[in-house]
Design a protein around this motif. Structure first.
Motif, PDB file in Angstrom:
ATOM      1  N   LYS A  42     -58.278 -65.456 -30.603  1.00  0.00           N
ATOM      2  CA  LYS A  42     -58.715 -66.847 -30.385  1.00  0.00           C
ATOM      3  C   LYS A  42     -57.686 -67.841 -30.911  1.00  0.00           C
ATOM      4  O   LYS A  42     -57.472 -68.901 -30.315  1.00  0.00           O
ATOM      5  CB  LYS A  42     -60.075 -67.070 -31.047  1.00  0.00           C
ATOM      6  N   ALA A  43     -57.064 -67.508 -32.046  1.00  0.00           N
ATOM      7  CA  ALA A  43     -56.040 -68.398 -32.607  1.00  0.00           C
ATOM      8  C   ALA A  43     -54.819 -68.462 -31.676  1.00  0.00           C
ATOM      9  O   ALA A  43     -54.231 -69.533 -31.485  1.00  0.00           O
ATOM     10  CB  ALA A  43     -55.624 -67.918 -33.992  1.00  0.00           C
ATOM     11  N   ALA A  44     -54.446 -67.323 -31.083  1.00  0.00           N
ATOM     12  CA  ALA A  44     -53.319 -67.297 -30.144  1.00  0.00           C
ATOM     13  C   ALA A  44     -53.619 -68.156 -28.921  1.00  0.00           C
ATOM     14  O   ALA A  44     -52.765 -68.919 -28.448  1.00  0.00           O
ATOM     15  CB  ALA A  44     -53.022 -65.854 -29.725  1.00  0.00           C
ATOM     16  N   LEU A 141     -43.923 -68.566 -39.308  1.00  0.00           N
ATOM     17  CA  LEU A 141     -44.558 -69.860 -39.046  1.00  0.00           C
ATOM     18  C   LEU A 141     -45.895 -70.050 -39.752  1.00  0.00           C
ATOM     19  O   LEU A 141     -46.246 -71.183 -40.099  1.00  0.00           O
ATOM     20  CB  LEU A 141     -44.773 -70.039 -37.535  1.00  0.00           C
ATOM     21  N   ALA A 142     -46.664 -68.976 -39.936  1.00  0.00           N
ATOM     22  CA  ALA A 142     -48.021 -69.157 -40.481  1.00  0.00           C
ATOM     23  C   ALA A 142     -48.609 -67.826 -40.921  1.00  0.00           C
ATOM     24  O   ALA A 142     -48.157 -66.752 -40.496  1.00  0.00           O
ATOM     25  CB  ALA A 142     -48.934 -69.788 -39.428  1.00  0.00           C
ATOM     26  N   TYR A 143     -49.632 -67.920 -41.768  1.00  0.00           N
ATOM     27  CA  TYR A 143     -50.444 -66.767 -42.171  1.00  0.00           C
ATOM     28  C   TYR A 143     -51.811 -66.892 -41.490  1.00  0.00           C
ATOM     29  O   TYR A 143     -52.481 -67.909 -41.637  1.00  0.00           O
ATOM     30  CB  TYR A 143     -50.651 -66.752 -43.683  1.00  0.00           C
ATOM     31  N   TRP A 144     -52.191 -65.856 -40.757  1.00  0.00           N
ATOM     32  CA  TRP A 144     -53.498 -65.837 -40.108  1.00  0.00           C
ATOM     33  C   TRP A 144     -54.372 -64.761 -40.737  1.00  0.00           C
ATOM     34  O   TRP A 144     -53.917 -63.659 -41.031  1.00  0.00           O
ATOM     35  CB  TRP A 144     -53.364 -65.548 -38.608  1.00  0.00           C
ATOM     36  N   ASP A 145     -55.654 -65.082 -40.897  1.00  0.00           N
ATOM     37  CA  ASP A 145     -56.616 -64.128 -41.469  1.00  0.00           C
ATOM     38  C   ASP A 145     -57.201 -63.207 -40.411  1.00  0.00           C
ATOM     39  O   ASP A 145     -57.432 -63.618 -39.272  1.00  0.00           O
ATOM     40  CB  ASP A 145     -57.822 -64.869 -42.083  1.00  0.00           C
ATOM     41  N   ASN A 146     -57.482 -62.001 -40.833  1.00  0.00           N
ATOM     42  CA  ASN A 146     -58.424 -61.155 -40.097  1.00  0.00           C
ATOM     43  C   ASN A 146     -59.654 -60.963 -40.978  1.00  0.00           C
ATOM     44  O   ASN A 146     -60.769 -61.169 -40.551  1.00  0.00           O
ATOM     45  CB  ASN A 146     -57.798 -59.805 -39.736  1.00  0.00           C
ATOM     46  N   GLY A 147     -59.402 -60.615 -42.240  1.00  0.00           N
ATOM     47  CA  GLY A 147     -60.526 -60.481 -43.162  1.00  0.00           C
ATOM     48  C   GLY A 147     -60.340 -59.294 -44.091  1.00  0.00           C
ATOM     49  O   GLY A 147     -59.262 -58.704 -44.172  1.00  0.00           O
ATOM     50  N   PHE A 266     -57.906 -73.387 -37.185  1.00  0.00           N
ATOM     51  CA  PHE A 266     -58.983 -72.957 -36.283  1.00  0.00           C
ATOM     52  C   PHE A 266     -59.250 -71.462 -36.426  1.00  0.00           C
ATOM     53  O   PHE A 266     -60.386 -71.024 -36.625  1.00  0.00           O
ATOM     54  CB  PHE A 266     -58.613 -73.294 -34.834  1.00  0.00           C
ATOM     55  N   GLY A 267     -58.175 -70.655 -36.338  1.00  0.00           N
ATOM     56  CA  GLY A 267     -58.321 -69.196 -36.387  1.00  0.00           C
ATOM     57  C   GLY A 267     -58.861 -68.703 -37.710  1.00  0.00           C
ATOM     58  O   GLY A 267     -59.737 -67.830 -37.754  1.00  0.00           O
ATOM     59  N   LYS A 273     -66.626 -66.131 -40.042  1.00  0.00           N
ATOM     60  CA  LYS A 273     -67.811 -66.145 -39.166  1.00  0.00           C
ATOM     61  C   LYS A 273     -67.827 -64.924 -38.238  1.00  0.00           C
ATOM     62  O   LYS A 273     -68.863 -64.286 -38.049  1.00  0.00           O
ATOM     63  CB  LYS A 273     -67.842 -67.430 -38.344  1.00  0.00           C
ATOM     64  N   GLU A 274     -66.656 -64.612 -37.675  1.00  0.00           N
ATOM     65  CA  GLU A 274     -66.579 -63.481 -36.734  1.00  0.00           C
ATOM     66  C   GLU A 274     -66.917 -62.162 -37.425  1.00  0.00           C
ATOM     67  O   GLU A 274     -67.561 -61.294 -36.839  1.00  0.00           O
ATOM     68  CB  GLU A 274     -65.166 -63.398 -36.154  1.00  0.00           C
ATOM     69  N   ASN A 275     -66.471 -62.014 -38.668  1.00  0.00           N
ATOM     70  CA  ASN A 275     -66.775 -60.778 -39.393  1.00  0.00           C
ATOM     71  C   ASN A 275     -68.259 -60.673 -39.711  1.00  0.00           C
ATOM     72  O   ASN A 275     -68.848 -59.596 -39.613  1.00  0.00           O
ATOM     73  CB  ASN A 275     -65.921 -60.688 -40.663  1.00  0.00           C
ATOM     74  N   GLU A 276     -68.874 -61.792 -40.078  1.00  0.00           N
ATOM     75  CA  GLU A 276     -70.323 -61.802 -40.316  1.00  0.00           C
ATOM     76  C   GLU A 276     -71.086 -61.457 -39.042  1.00  0.00           C
ATOM     77  O   GLU A 276     -72.016 -60.647 -39.047  1.00  0.00           O
ATOM     78  CB  GLU A 276     -70.763 -63.185 -40.815  1.00  0.00           C
TER      79      GLU A 276
END
Length: 334
Positions: A42-44, A141-147, A266-267, A273-276
């Motif tokens: 979704k972030a991509a 460029l950035a750090y994105w979470d997965n969880g 955003f991501g 939320k997505e993990n929950e």
């Protein structure tokens, strides 16, 4: 495979008309290995939307999810060769190409929560680590979470002894290899896209992942048990081919940086939320029993994995580990 990547890079070089061209937009191929409906996916897609909007059509972003362009082991080489311009590999992927410092993210229990994580990634330590990517022909460029990761297998996992002799799929990471060996398990490096089939056919007995990855890849359909451990973190580093990035006009780079910053917010907002939601769906499917550890069982798991810290210190240096622990304000045993 290297020949195919080189061929793709040659085609990319021939078709790239350059940032200054008014005839056609600059194309950014953004490849990743997870599903579009995950936080990274979704972030991509959000970055694509914002990048095209903020550059007024000067840039076109093509997103290739689910390993449709390159698999785990191929994508970083493809980026360095210029066959693809942008990736978001997990932190684990950078150790094998010589940037061992990123292995610290894989240490068990080093990041107790998202607040601690942000102190690292949004602060000077995070910026210092990204700078190390320059030497490998890429710009961070950035750090994105997965969880945070959970354990799963076709056997109940509540104590370190339960892992003995089981084959666990891991990403290519010396830290993750040491982690499972400390539990007496057998680590097996495997591409993310191959995990479901490997679990289904018994090539591996278990794996570690976030709830969103487990759910979107349907791993819960072929695993009888999942244990809530939150023992590790999966995050991604968005990288772009350095030569490509440096060759863009300053105004386009600024617009893309703005798009990346907003896509990151955003991501990362989606991730928790997505993990929950994924955990709720896994429970609803009823194919996997979810196991919660008692405080005593949790402490036993932490103790069993502590030898990994000594192993990693010899590779990345104790000062970096100490800096991480100082930023998070907590140690791995609390």
């Amino acid at each position: 495979m290297r020949k195919l990547i080189l061929a793709a890079a040659s085609i990319a070089a021939l078709t790239f008309v350059g940032p200054a061209s008014a005839q056609s937009p600059v194309v950014i191929k953004f490849s990743h290995v997870v599903a579009s409906d995950t936080p990274k996916g979704k972030a991509a897609d959000k970055f694509k939307e914002l990048a095209e909007k903020y550059t007024g059509g000067k840039v076109k972003v093509e997103v290739y999810p689910n390993s449709t362009l390159y698999k785990d082991k191929e994508e970083l080489e493809a980026l360095q060769l210029g066959a693809v311009q942008m990736l978001a590999p997990s932190n684990s992927k950078f150790g094998p190409i010589g940037i061992k410092e990123f292995e610290v993210f894989d240490l068990p229990y080093i990041l107790p929560d998202l607040k601690s994580l942000r102190k690292v990634t949004d602060g000077p330590l995070g910026a210092q680590l990204l700078k190390k990517l320059d030497s490998k022909g890429m710009t961070g460029l950035a750090y994105w979470d997965n969880g945070f990761k959970q354990m799963s297998a076709n056997k109940k996992l509540v104590a370190p002894a339960d892992y003995k002799g089981l084959k666990f799929r891991i990403q290519s990471s010396k830290v993750l290899e040491a982690q499972f060996r400390s539990l007496g398990a057998i680590p097996q490096v495997m591409a993310f896209s191959d995990v479901y089939q490997a679990l289904q056919t018994g090539v591996v007995d278990g794996q570690e992942n976030t709830w969103s990855n487990i759910y979107t890849q349907k791993m819960h359909e072929v695993q009888k048990y999942a244990t809530v451990t939150n023992h590790g973190y999966i995050g991604y580093i968005v990288v772009v081919n350095k030569k490509f990035w440096d060759g863009l006009p300053a105004d386009v780079r600024d617009q893309l940086s703005k798009a990346m910053k907003e896509a990151t917010e955003f991501g990362n907002g989606q991730s928790a939320k997505e993990n929950e939601d994924a955990l709720a769906e896994i429970k609803k499917a009823g194919k996997t029993e979810i196991i919660a550890l008692t405080p005593e069982q949790d402490e036993a798991m932490r103790k069993a994995m502590m030898p990994v810290y000594k192993d990693v210190a010899s590779r990345v240096g104790q000062p970096l580990i100490d800096e991480f622990l100082k930023e998070t304000g907590r140690g791995p045993m609390n």
